[in-house]
Design a protein around this motif. Structure first.
Motif, PDB file in Angstrom:
ATOM      1  N   SER A 368       0.807  -1.232   0.000  1.00 24.90           N
ATOM      2  CA  SER A 368       0.000   0.000   0.000  1.00 24.90           C
ATOM      3  C   SER A 368       0.833   1.271   0.000  1.00 24.90           C
ATOM      4  N   ARG A 369       2.160   1.176  -0.068  1.00 23.02           N
ATOM      5  CA  ARG A 369       3.016   2.369  -0.121  1.00 23.02           C
ATOM      6  C   ARG A 369       3.357   2.692  -1.574  1.00 23.02           C
ATOM      7  N   MET A 370       3.055   3.906  -1.986  1.00 26.84           N
ATOM      8  CA  MET A 370       3.468   4.360  -3.304  1.00 26.84           C
ATOM      9  C   MET A 370       4.947   4.712  -3.251  1.00 26.84           C
ATOM     10  N   MET A 371       5.747   4.019  -4.036  1.00 26.33           N
ATOM     11  CA  MET A 371       7.194   4.186  -3.959  1.00 26.33           C
ATOM     12  C   MET A 371       7.602   5.626  -4.287  1.00 26.33           C
ATOM     13  N   SER A 372       8.533   6.135  -3.506  1.00 31.88           N
ATOM     14  CA  SER A 372       8.902   7.550  -3.610  1.00 31.88           C
ATOM     15  C   SER A 372       9.621   7.894  -4.902  1.00 31.88           C
ATOM     16  N   PHE A 373      10.200   6.928  -5.588  1.00 29.47           N
ATOM     17  CA  PHE A 373      10.978   7.251  -6.785  1.00 29.47           C
ATOM     18  C   PHE A 373      10.111   7.655  -7.971  1.00 29.47           C
ATOM     19  N   SER A 428      -0.445  -5.169   9.562  1.00 24.43           N
ATOM     20  CA  SER A 428       0.410  -6.077  10.328  1.00 24.43           C
ATOM     21  C   SER A 428       1.835  -5.553  10.442  1.00 24.43           C
ATOM     22  N   ASN A 429       2.256  -4.705   9.501  1.00 24.45           N
ATOM     23  CA  ASN A 429       3.611  -4.147   9.531  1.00 24.45           C
ATOM     24  C   ASN A 429       3.690  -2.810  10.242  1.00 24.45           C
ATOM     25  N   GLY A 430       2.602  -2.419  10.924  1.00 19.98           N
ATOM     26  CA  GLY A 430       2.640  -1.223  11.755  1.00 19.98           C
ATOM     27  C   GLY A 430       2.082   0.025  11.116  1.00 19.98           C
ATOM     28  N   GLY A 431       1.560  -0.085   9.901  1.00 20.37           N
ATOM     29  CA  GLY A 431       0.956   1.075   9.261  1.00 20.37           C
ATOM     30  C   GLY A 431      -0.451   1.318   9.775  1.00 20.37           C
ATOM     31  N   SER A 432      -0.947   2.524   9.551  1.00 25.79           N
ATOM     32  CA  SER A 432      -2.296   2.854   9.999  1.00 25.79           C
ATOM     33  C   SER A 432      -3.325   2.205   9.078  1.00 25.79           C
ATOM     34  N   ASP A 515      10.449  -3.487   2.289  1.00 21.24           N
ATOM     35  CA  ASP A 515      10.202  -4.775   2.938  1.00 21.24           C
ATOM     36  C   ASP A 515       9.131  -4.555   3.999  1.00 21.24           C
ATOM     37  N   LYS A 516       9.204  -5.255   5.103  1.00 20.48           N
ATOM     38  CA  LYS A 516       8.188  -5.096   6.139  1.00 20.48           C
ATOM     39  C   LYS A 516       8.392  -3.850   6.995  1.00 20.48           C
ATOM     40  N   ASP A 517       9.472  -3.129   6.753  1.00 21.95           N
ATOM     41  CA  ASP A 517       9.710  -1.875   7.484  1.00 21.95           C
ATOM     42  C   ASP A 517       8.827  -0.796   6.863  1.00 21.95           C
ATOM     43  N   TYR A 518       7.566  -0.778   7.283  1.00 23.52           N
ATOM     44  CA  TYR A 518       6.571   0.073   6.634  1.00 23.52           C
ATOM     45  C   TYR A 518       6.940   1.544   6.688  1.00 23.52           C
ATOM     46  N   ASP A 519       7.584   1.992   7.755  1.00 26.98           N
ATOM     47  CA  ASP A 519       7.857   3.417   7.941  1.00 26.98           C
ATOM     48  C   ASP A 519       9.234   3.840   7.453  1.00 26.98           C
ATOM     49  N   GLN A 520       9.900   3.005   6.678  1.00 30.18           N
ATOM     50  CA  GLN A 520      11.259   3.342   6.247  1.00 30.18           C
ATOM     51  C   GLN A 520      11.336   4.718   5.593  1.00 30.18           C
ATOM     52  N   ASP A 656      12.314  -9.745  11.740  1.00 33.02           N
ATOM     53  CA  ASP A 656      11.819 -10.538  10.620  1.00 33.02           C
ATOM     54  C   ASP A 656      11.229  -9.653   9.526  1.00 33.02           C
ATOM     55  N   GLY A 657      11.726  -9.853   8.316  1.00 29.94           N
ATOM     56  CA  GLY A 657      11.234  -9.079   7.193  1.00 29.94           C
ATOM     57  C   GLY A 657      11.784  -7.677   7.122  1.00 29.94           C
ATOM     58  N   LYS A 658      12.646  -7.286   8.055  1.00 23.54           N
ATOM     59  CA  LYS A 658      13.217  -5.940   8.090  1.00 23.54           C
ATOM     60  C   LYS A 658      14.743  -5.997   8.151  1.00 23.54           C
ATOM     61  N   ARG A 659      15.308  -7.016   7.553  1.00 21.57           N
ATOM     62  CA  ARG A 659      16.763  -7.158   7.591  1.00 21.57           C
ATOM     63  C   ARG A 659      17.316  -7.200   6.170  1.00 21.57           C
ATOM     64  N   VAL A 660      18.579  -6.819   6.060  1.00 24.23           N
ATOM     65  CA  VAL A 660      19.208  -6.817   4.749  1.00 24.23           C
ATOM     66  C   VAL A 660      20.705  -7.042   4.915  1.00 24.23           C
TER      67      VAL A 660
END
Length: 852
Positions: A368-373, A428-432, A515-520, A656-660
Motif C-alpha cells: 500500500s506504499r506508493m514508492m517515492s521514486f 500487520s507491519n505497523g501502518g495505519s 520490505d516489512k519496514d513500513y515506515d522506512q 523478521d522481514g526488516k533485515r538486509v
C-alpha cells in the motif's frame, strides 16, 4: 421527467446573461447533444452523491461514523478561525494569509497556495452542510436540521467566504498573480466549482454569476495552460521573477483536472456545451502518450505510456503523483457521468486507465506504499506520504472495479485481492488502517471490500524496467528493490515551485528497498536524510545550491533488458550535475540478490568521491548493524563512524522481514566507511512551502559507503544487496557467492556475470565487445538464459537511438527457433545464433527463444 427547481434554472440563466453582457461565451446557443435540463440536474445530484457519499450512507450508515465525525471536527475548528470583520477583511480565516510574502531568496511571491487552502476549506464546509446525520453521529450543520441555527450560520460563512475571496483575489480581471499558475487555474477552481455544485442554488443570482465568470476567467479552455488573460504578461514583466512563461497546451493530469472543472462548471451553469467540452478534453488526457505530440527537445510526451511509465512536466517520472491523481480523476468522472448522456463509451480512451493501473501503478506500490521514486517533488511535502498516496490508488482501483470501467471480472477480482493484501500487510507491519480515516466518498468502498470475503493476494514476483522514465523495480518474496535513474530525456529531480530543494541526487541511481519496514520512507525521512548520501548513488560531495543542478543529463544510456518479466540487467551511464564525475552503473537483479557494479568512476572535483551502499533509517532499539571483515565481526551500536578494511559483509537487522545483508567481493577490495548517525531537520529545509516554525524532526540512520578518493580515475566497486537475509546467510554468502556467480569482466566497455544455477548470463555493453558466449556490435543490454533445453536471448538498446544491434551467441548447437518478437531478425542458427535487433526500438526489450 425529474423535477428541477426553478431557482437552479434561474441561477444558471443569470450566470449566462451576466457573461454575455460582459462579452463572455459560457455556452453556445444550441446544445451539442441531445441532453436536457433534467439530465444536467440529475448529473448534479450524482456529483453530490460522489462528494458526500449520501446515497450510500442510507444503506450502511455505520461505516461513515469516523469519517463524518472527522469532517465535523474540521469544520468546528475552521469556524473558530473565521475573520470576524466582514466589512474590512481581506482573508477568510485568521490562519490562512492571502497577502504577499517574501521567499527565502528574498524575491516576492504571492501566497497563492493560501487561496487554494481557503477555497478548499469553504468547499469542505459546503460538503458538511450537504451531508446528512447518521445514527450515532448528529451533524449539527446539515441543511436538513430544522431545529438548529447552525446550518444557516455555516451557509452564511460559506457565502461570505466565497465573496471575500472573489472581492480581493480570485475574480475575473485579476491582474496580480503569483509565480505558480497551478493555484489559480487548477487548485482553486477545483474547490470553487465543488462548492458551487454543493450549494450554488443557495446563492443570489448576482453572486452566482460572479463566480461563474471567475471560473471561466481562470479556466478558459481545459486544453490550454497559463491561458488566464494577463497572466503570462504579468509574470514575464514582473521585476522579481526570472524566466519566461508562455501559454501552451495542457497535458496529462493538468488537462484531466481542467476538464473536470469544465464538466462541473457546465453542471452548475446548466451548459450542455461546457460539459461536452470537458468530456472531450478529458478523453484527450487519457490517450496513450505515444499518440500525442512529443514535448520540446525530447521524443517523449506527458501522460501514460504503454510500458507503464507516466511523465509530467516533460521529463519527470510521476506515476505516484500526477499519474495516480489522473487515475483518481478518471475514476471519479466515470462514476459521476455513468447513466448520463455523457457516460464514457466502452471503447473510449478512459479505458486506457485499466491497463495503466496494472502496468504503471500496481508494480510501484508495495504493501500500500506508493514508492517515492515516482513521486517527484511531492516527497518534500510534509502532508504527502507513501501510505497516503497508496490509499488513493486503492480507492481509485475500487471505484473503477465497481463502476463498470473494468469490464473483465477476473481483473476486477484480482484488483480486490491485491488491495486486500496491501491492507492486511500494511496493518500487520505497523501502518495505519486507512479505513479508520477514509474520506466520506471512499469509506463505503472499503466496507464492501471487507464484506466481500476476497482472499488477500501476496506481493507478486517480477522485474520491470520503465524505459520511458528511467526507472526499474525488482520484486521477490515480498520485498521490492527500486532504482531511480536519469538521462538526456528524464530529469535528475524536480524542484519546481521551490519544493524538493535538496533532491539533487535522487535520480543519480538512488536505490530503495521496500520490505516489512513500513515506515522506512515515512516519518520525516526526506526532511532528515543526508541528501549527499542516498543509497545507490556515486557522488562527490561538492556543495550544490538549493534547487540547482537539475538540468538534463548528457547521459543517453538509462534502462536495460528484462527476461520473461523475472530477471533484469539495469544500467545507467552516470554524468553528475556539474558534468565533473562520470561512471557506468549496473544492477543485475536476481532471485536472492541484486549485484551492484560501478566501473569507470572518474572525477575532477577536489571533493572525495563515494558510492553509498546504503542509507537506512533505523528504529530505536530495533536495529543491529554488524560488519564482518578478515575474520572479525563488529557491531556498530552507538552513533559514530569508522573505517573497516577489506570488508567481506555487512548486515542491518531490524527483525523478521526488516533485515538486509550486503556482500563485498574479493574483486572490489577497499575500505568500508560506516556511520551510525542521528540526523535532525525540518521540512522547511527542503521546501519553502513548509512552515519554518514547525518542530524539528530527528531520525537515526546507518550509512555504508565505499570511497574512491579525490579525483578518481577509472575506479570501480562491486557489492551485493541481499534483502531479508539473516546474519548467518549473509556471512555464508560472503565466502560462497562465487560457487554460483562468476564475474565475466567489468571495465568501461562492458560488465557481465553468469549465474550457474539459473543458467543466466547478464551483461551491459557500453561499447561493442564480447563477454563469455555473447558478442555485440553496439552498446546494449543482454540477458541469455539456457535451462532445461530452452535458450532465450533478451536484448535492449537503452540509448534509444536508431542503431540496429547485432548479437551473437555461441555454444548453441542443436537449437532451433521457437518464437521471436517482431523486432528481431534471426540471421542464423546452428553452433552460433545471430540476432539483429531492429533500429528505433526506444529502449524496449526484444527477445527470441530457441529449443532443442
Amino acid at each position: 421527467m425529474n423535477a428541477v427547481s426553478r431557482r437552479s434554472v434561474l441561477i444558471g440563466a443569470a450566470a449566462l446573461a451576466a457573461a454575455a453582457a460582459a462579452g463572455g461565451n459560457l455556452v453556445s446557443a444550441a446544445p451539442a447533444r441531445a441532453a436536457t435540463v433534467t439530465d444536467i440536474a440529475n448529473l448534479r445530484g450524482r456529483c453530490i452523491d460522489v462528494i458526500t457519499g449520501r446515497a450510500e450512507m442510507k444503506q450502511t450508515p455505520e461505516v461513515f461514523t469516523t469519517a463524518l465525525r472527522g469532517l465535523i471536527a474540521e469544520v468546528n475548528d475552521w469556524v473558530t478561525k473565521i475573520e470576524p470583520d466582514l466589512a474590512n477583511r481581506k482573508k477568510v480565516f485568521t490562519d490562512d494569509d492571502f497577502d504577499p510574502r517574501k521567499r527565502g531568496d528574498g524575491k516576492a511571491a504571492f501566497n497563492s497556495r493560501a487561496i487554494t487552502d481557503t477555497y478548499e476549506r469553504l468547499a469542505t464546509m459546503a460538503q458538511v452542510w450537504a451531508t446528512p446525520s447518521i445514527p450515532g453521529v448528529e451533524n449539527p450543520y446539515y441543511k436538513g436540521n430544522e431545529n438548529s441555527d447552525l446550518p444557516e450560520i455555516l451557509l452564511n460563512h460559506i457565502r461570505d467566504g466565497l465573496y471575500t475571496g472573489h472581492s480581493h483575489y480570485y475574480h475575473k480581471g485579476q491582474t496580480v498573480f503569483s509565480e505558480h499558475w497551478w493555484d489559480w487555474e487548477i487548485g482553486t477552481s477545483q474547490q470553487l466549482v465543488k462548492a458551487l455544485v454543493l450549494m450554488g442554488d443557495q446563492l443570489n443570482s448576482t453572486r452566482f454569476a460572479y463566480y461563474a465568470e471567475d471560473l471561466r476567467f481562470f479556466v478558459r479552455h481545459p486544453d490550454r495552460l497559463k491561458a488566464v488573460p494577463g497572466y503570462v504578461e504579468w509574470y514575464n514583466n514582473h521585476p522579481d521573477f526570472d524566466g519566461t512563461y508562455t501559454e501552451k497546451d495542457s497535458t496529462a493530469y493538468n488537462r484531466a483536472a481542467l476538464a473536470h472543472v469544465a464538466i462541473l462548471e457546465g453542471v452548475v451553469i446548466g451548459s450542455v456545451t461546457r460539459i461536452d467540452t470537458g468530456v472531450t478534453s478529458a478523453l484527450g488526457a487519457f490517450e496513450w502518450a505515444s499518440h500525442l505530440p512529443a514535448s520540446e527537445n525530447t521524443d517523449l510526451a506527458d501522460g501514460m505510456w504503454a510500458d507503464g511509465s507516466f511523465l509530467q512536466h516533460q521529463n519527470v517520472a510521476y506515476n505516484g503523483g500526477y499519474g495516480s491523481a489522473m487515475v483518481s480523476l478518471g475514476a471519479e468522472m466515470f462514476v459521476e457521468l455513468a447513466g448520463s448522456p455523457w457516460a464514457f463509451a466502452a471503447d473510449s480512451s478512459i479505458r486506457n486507465l485499466i491497463p495503466f493501473v496494472d502496468l504503471g501503478l500496481i508494480p510501484v506500490v508495495h504493501d500500500s506504499r506508493m514508492m517515492s521514486f515516482v513521486r517527484g517533488r511531492e516527497i518534500a511535502r510534509p502532508k504527502s506520504s507513501e501510505g497516503g498516496k497508496g490509499t488513493g490508488v486503492m480507492v481509485s482501483m475500487l471505484r473503477l472495479a465497481e463502476s463498470g470501467a473494468v469490464q473483465d471480472a477476473a481483473t476486477a477480482a484480482r484488483w480486490r485481492g491485491t488491495i486486500q493484501g496491501w491492507l492486511e500487510r500494511r496493518i500487520s507491519n505497523g501502518g495505519s488502517d486507512p479505513r479508520n480515516s477514509a474520506k466520506m466518498e471512499s469509506v463505503a468502498l472499503f466496507d464492501r471490500l471487507a464484506k466481500s470475503g476476497v482472499a488477500a493476494l501476496p506481493e507478486p514476483d517480477g522485474s520491470v524496467i520503465y524505459r520511458n522514465m528511467a526507472r526499474a523495480v525488482h520484486r521477490r518474496n515480498g520485498w521490492a528493490f527500486a532504482i531511480s535513474m536519469n538521462s538526456e530525456r528524464i530529469a535528475r529531480y524536480e524542484a519546481d515551485a521551490r519544493e524538493n530543494l535538496h533532491g539533487w541526487h535522487t535520480g543519480d541511481g538512488m536505490t530503495y528497498l521496500y520490505d516489512k519496514d513500513y515506515d522506512q520512507y515515512h516519518d520525516g525521512y526526506w526532511a532528515t536524510v543526508d541528501p549527499y548520501s542516498l543509497a545507490g548513488t556515486t557522488i562527490d560531495k561538492h556543495v550544490i545550491a538549493d534547487g540547482a543542478e537539475r538540468q538534463m543529463s548528457s547521459n543517453s544510456w538509462a534502462g536495460g533488458a528484462v527476461l520473461d518479466g523475472r530477471y533484469s540487467a539495469v544500467g545507467m551511464a552516470l554524468r553528475s550535475g556539474d558534468e565533473n564525475l562520470s561512471a557506468q552503473k549496473t544492477w543485475f537483479c536476481l532471485d536472492e540478490m541484486i549485484i551492484c557494479v560501478g566501473t569507470g568512476i572518474t572525477g575532477t572535483n577536489p571533493d572525495p568521491t563515494r558510492t553509498i551502499v546504503e542509507n537506512r533509517k533505523l528504529h530505536d532499539g530495533e536495529n543491529v548493524v554488524t560488519v564482518g571483515n578478515a575474520g572479525t565481526e563488529t557491531q556498530v551500536t552507538q552513533p559514530g563512524s569508522g573505517w573497516f578494511d577489506q570488508p567481506r559483509w555487512a548486515h542491518i537487522d531490524g527483525g523478521d522481514g526488516k533485515r538486509v545483508g550486503y556482500v563485498f567481493t574479493q574483486r572490489a577490495e577497499r575500505r568500508l566507511f560506516v556511520r551510525r548517525e542521528t540526523m535532525t531537520g525540518r521540512w522547511s529545509d527542503i521546501t519553502e512551502k513548509a512552515d519554518p516554525t514547525d518542530p524539528a524532526i530527528t531520525n537515526n540512520f546507518a550509512i555504508l559507503s565505499l570511497h574512491h578518493g579525490i579525483r578518481p580515475s577509472n575506479d570501480m566497486y562491486i557489492y551485493m544487496v541481499v534483502p531479508n537475509a539473516t546474519v548467518d546467510r549473509t556471512r555464508q554468502l560472503s565466502t560462497t557467492w562465487n560457487d554460483d556467480v562468476t564475474f565475466l569482466g567489468h571495465n568501461t566497455d562492458r560488465c557481465g556475470i553468469q549465474q550457474q544455477s539459473k543458467g543466466l548470463l547478464m551483461a551491459n555493453f557500453w561499447q561493442p565487445d564480447t563477454l563469455g558466449r555473447v558478442t555485440v556490435d553496439g552498446p546494449c543490454s543482454v540477458i541469455v538464459q539456457e535451462k532445461n533445453g530452452v535458450l532465450t536471448v533478451a536484448v535492449a538498446n537503452p540509448r534509444r537511438n536508431a542503431a540496429t544491434i547485432r548479437v551473437t551467441v555461441t555454444g548453441a548447437s542443436g537449437f532451433s527457433q521457437v518464437r521471436k518478437d517482431s523486432g528481431v531478425t534471426v540471421a542464423s542458427t546452428g553452433a552460433t545464433i545471430v540476432l539483429d535487433i531492429a533500429a528505433g526500438t526506444l529502449g524496449k526489450t526484444y527477445s527470441a527463444t530457441f529449443a532443442r
